[in-house]
Design a protein around this motif. Sequence first.
Motif, PDB file in Angstrom:
ATOM      1  N   LEU A 155     -35.550 -94.311  38.652  1.00  0.00           N
ATOM      2  CA  LEU A 155     -34.539 -93.231  38.878  1.00  0.00           C
ATOM      3  C   LEU A 155     -33.399 -94.050  40.021  1.00  0.00           C
ATOM      4  N   SER A 156     -33.558 -95.361  40.331  1.00  0.00           N
ATOM      5  CA  SER A 156     -32.789 -96.074  41.072  1.00  0.00           C
ATOM      6  C   SER A 156     -31.591 -96.883  40.372  1.00  0.00           C
ATOM      7  N   ARG A 157     -30.722 -97.471  41.117  1.00  0.00           N
ATOM      8  CA  ARG A 157     -29.724 -98.502  40.731  1.00  0.00           C
ATOM      9  C   ARG A 157     -29.975 -99.777  41.488  1.00  0.00           C
ATOM     10  N   PRO A 158     -29.696-100.872  41.363  1.00  0.00           N
ATOM     11  CA  PRO A 158     -29.513-101.878  42.059  1.00  0.00           C
ATOM     12  C   PRO A 158     -29.089-101.478  43.668  1.00  0.00           C
ATOM     13  N   GLY A 159     -29.579-101.676  44.738  1.00  0.00           N
ATOM     14  CA  GLY A 159     -29.191-101.552  45.768  1.00  0.00           C
ATOM     15  C   GLY A 159     -29.734-100.185  46.353  1.00  0.00           C
ATOM     16  N   SER A 160     -30.730 -99.306  45.499  1.00  0.00           N
ATOM     17  CA  SER A 160     -31.129 -97.978  46.124  1.00  0.00           C
ATOM     18  C   SER A 160     -32.226 -98.351  47.072  1.00  0.00           C
ATOM     19  N   VAL A 161     -32.276 -97.700  48.267  1.00  0.00           N
ATOM     20  CA  VAL A 161     -33.614 -97.847  48.971  1.00  0.00           C
ATOM     21  C   VAL A 161     -34.413 -96.590  48.879  1.00  0.00           C
ATOM     22  N   ILE A 162     -35.617 -96.883  48.954  1.00  0.00           N
ATOM     23  CA  ILE A 162     -36.796 -95.932  49.038  1.00  0.00           C
ATOM     24  C   ILE A 162     -37.550 -95.957  50.036  1.00  0.00           C
ATOM     25  N   VAL A 163     -37.809 -94.819  50.693  1.00  0.00           N
ATOM     26  CA  VAL A 163     -38.510 -95.057  51.844  1.00  0.00           C
ATOM     27  C   VAL A 163     -39.846 -93.942  51.746  1.00  0.00           C
ATOM     28  N   ALA A 164     -40.928 -94.372  52.055  1.00  0.00           N
ATOM     29  CA  ALA A 164     -42.004 -93.556  52.040  1.00  0.00           C
ATOM     30  C   ALA A 164     -42.766 -93.140  53.185  1.00  0.00           C
ATOM     31  N   ASP A 165     -43.016 -92.197  53.772  1.00  0.00           N
ATOM     32  CA  ASP A 165     -43.569 -91.683  55.063  1.00  0.00           C
ATOM     33  C   ASP A 165     -45.129 -91.811  55.135  1.00  0.00           C
ATOM     34  N   ASN A 166     -45.616 -91.814  56.350  1.00  0.00           N
ATOM     35  CA  ASN A 166     -46.954 -91.459  56.697  1.00  0.00           C
ATOM     36  C   ASN A 166     -47.896 -92.727  55.775  1.00  0.00           C
ATOM     37  N   VAL A 167     -47.691 -93.781  56.199  1.00  0.00           N
ATOM     38  CA  VAL A 167     -48.414 -94.955  55.428  1.00  0.00           C
ATOM     39  C   VAL A 167     -49.457 -95.808  56.129  1.00  0.00           C
ATOM     40  N   GLN A 205     -44.988-100.063  61.223  1.00  0.00           N
ATOM     41  CA  GLN A 205     -45.743 -99.395  62.086  1.00  0.00           C
ATOM     42  C   GLN A 205     -45.020 -98.501  63.383  1.00  0.00           C
ATOM     43  N   THR A 206     -45.336 -97.272  63.314  1.00  0.00           N
ATOM     44  CA  THR A 206     -44.524 -96.593  64.685  1.00  0.00           C
ATOM     45  C   THR A 206     -45.679 -95.694  65.556  1.00  0.00           C
ATOM     46  N   VAL A 207     -45.019 -95.466  66.663  1.00  0.00           N
ATOM     47  CA  VAL A 207     -45.833 -94.633  67.397  1.00  0.00           C
ATOM     48  C   VAL A 207     -44.742 -93.476  67.855  1.00  0.00           C
ATOM     49  N   GLY A 208     -45.129 -92.286  68.310  1.00  0.00           N
ATOM     50  CA  GLY A 208     -44.432 -91.337  68.594  1.00  0.00           C
ATOM     51  C   GLY A 208     -45.209 -89.952  68.646  1.00  0.00           C
ATOM     52  N   SER A 209     -44.153 -88.653  68.705  1.00  0.00           N
ATOM     53  CA  SER A 209     -45.045 -87.603  68.945  1.00  0.00           C
ATOM     54  C   SER A 209     -45.951 -87.065  67.847  1.00  0.00           C
ATOM     55  N   LYS A 210     -45.768 -87.840  66.642  1.00  0.00           N
ATOM     56  CA  LYS A 210     -46.673 -87.503  65.781  1.00  0.00           C
ATOM     57  C   LYS A 210     -48.026 -88.680  65.601  1.00  0.00           C
ATOM     58  N   GLY A 211     -47.994 -89.288  66.505  1.00  0.00           N
ATOM     59  CA  GLY A 211     -49.074 -90.266  66.729  1.00  0.00           C
ATOM     60  C   GLY A 211     -48.804 -91.527  66.196  1.00  0.00           C
ATOM     61  N   TYR A 212     -49.866 -92.292  65.656  1.00  0.00           N
ATOM     62  CA  TYR A 212     -49.695 -93.867  65.138  1.00  0.00           C
ATOM     63  C   TYR A 212     -49.590 -93.667  63.720  1.00  0.00           C
ATOM     64  N   ASP A 213     -48.156 -94.094  63.156  1.00  0.00           N
ATOM     65  CA  ASP A 213     -48.443 -94.134  61.832  1.00  0.00           C
ATOM     66  C   ASP A 213     -47.381 -95.333  61.188  1.00  0.00           C
ATOM     67  N   GLY A 214     -46.705 -95.111  60.229  1.00  0.00           N
ATOM     68  CA  GLY A 214     -45.611 -95.823  59.789  1.00  0.00           C
ATOM     69  C   GLY A 214     -44.873 -95.542  58.458  1.00  0.00           C
ATOM     70  N   PHE A 215     -43.857 -96.297  58.159  1.00  0.00           N
ATOM     71  CA  PHE A 215     -43.197 -96.080  56.948  1.00  0.00           C
ATOM     72  C   PHE A 215     -42.943 -97.323  56.511  1.00  0.00           C
ATOM     73  N   THR A 216     -42.912 -97.078  54.843  1.00  0.00           N
ATOM     74  CA  THR A 216     -42.424 -98.445  54.203  1.00  0.00           C
ATOM     75  C   THR A 216     -41.061 -98.009  53.600  1.00  0.00           C
ATOM     76  N   ILE A 217     -40.312 -99.113  53.588  1.00  0.00           N
ATOM     77  CA  ILE A 217     -38.756 -99.107  53.195  1.00  0.00           C
ATOM     78  C   ILE A 217     -38.880-100.324  52.085  1.00  0.00           C
ATOM     79  N   ALA A 218     -38.329 -99.712  50.800  1.00  0.00           N
ATOM     80  CA  ALA A 218     -38.167-100.668  49.577  1.00  0.00           C
ATOM     81  C   ALA A 218     -36.664-100.796  49.258  1.00  0.00           C
TER      82      ALA A 218
END
Length: 223
Positions: A155-167, A205-218
């Motif tokens: 459902l993307s076009r060239p240039g679209s960005v996809i972020v996935a949480d809690n990876v 990878q991220t840390v913060g108020s939700k603990g140690y987690d991370g996100f993927t960006i494509a």
Amino acid sequence: MSRDRWTKVDRYVTEHLVGDDPALAAALQANAASGLPAIDVSPPQGKLLYLLARIHGARKILEVGTLGGYSTIWLARALPTDGRLVTLELDPHHAEVARGNVARAGLAGLVDLRVGPALQSLEEIARERLGPFDVSFIDADKANTPEYVARAIDLSRPGSVIVADNVVRDGALVDAHTDSPSVRGNRRLHDLLAADPRVDATTIQTVGSKGYDGFTIALVERV
Ligand code: SAH
Ligand code: DHB
Ligand code: MG
């Protein structure tokens, strides 16, 4: 370093750079009053989603996993007045709370909330030709994250960005022999992204108020 310290830093960043936000505060309050789990993105993360959508000049946004609409409000605020955000939620109670929160934030006209299993809703969206989406945020059942990302790519076009949480989930991402469907989903996500020549991606990878987690960006380079 402790979660307590990560939370204090999130609070510091929020006080300085996010600020008081009555609509978002009201949404979190309504979520709690309605018994929704407090698993919304944090304020700095919500602002990151908003900034990404603004940097991108997004006009159409897809979200999988609405909950009470906290991340929805952040993302929808980045849209122009003729923009559109389609958000997918399985749980009718979550969806009802989210509708109220989005309306109170003055964003009801921009947000198309669809109730049901996201895989079904994504098929409808493809049939209705609602895409291509400039930005997609994947944040529902983690076991299906790779399927959602695959459909978001379609459902993307060239240039679209996809972020996935809690990876990253406390580093469980590297547990090759895990039985956890969520971790297996996040590992399949990496296999899928590595094998798909149409996308380029990284995981932070991220840390913060939700603990140690991370996100993927494509970045979708071609479709
Ligand atoms: N993005 C939200 C948090 C989402 S929590 C925020 O940051 O504010 C994950 C949500 O995904 C929950 O509300 C859950 O009900 C929903 N969900 C779980 N399985 C789903 C499915 N198969 N289809 C759509 N939504 C689903
Ligand atoms: C969970 C889901 C989320 O989207 C999140 O950001 C944190 C936790 C969960 O299902 O536990
Ligand atoms: Mg999440």
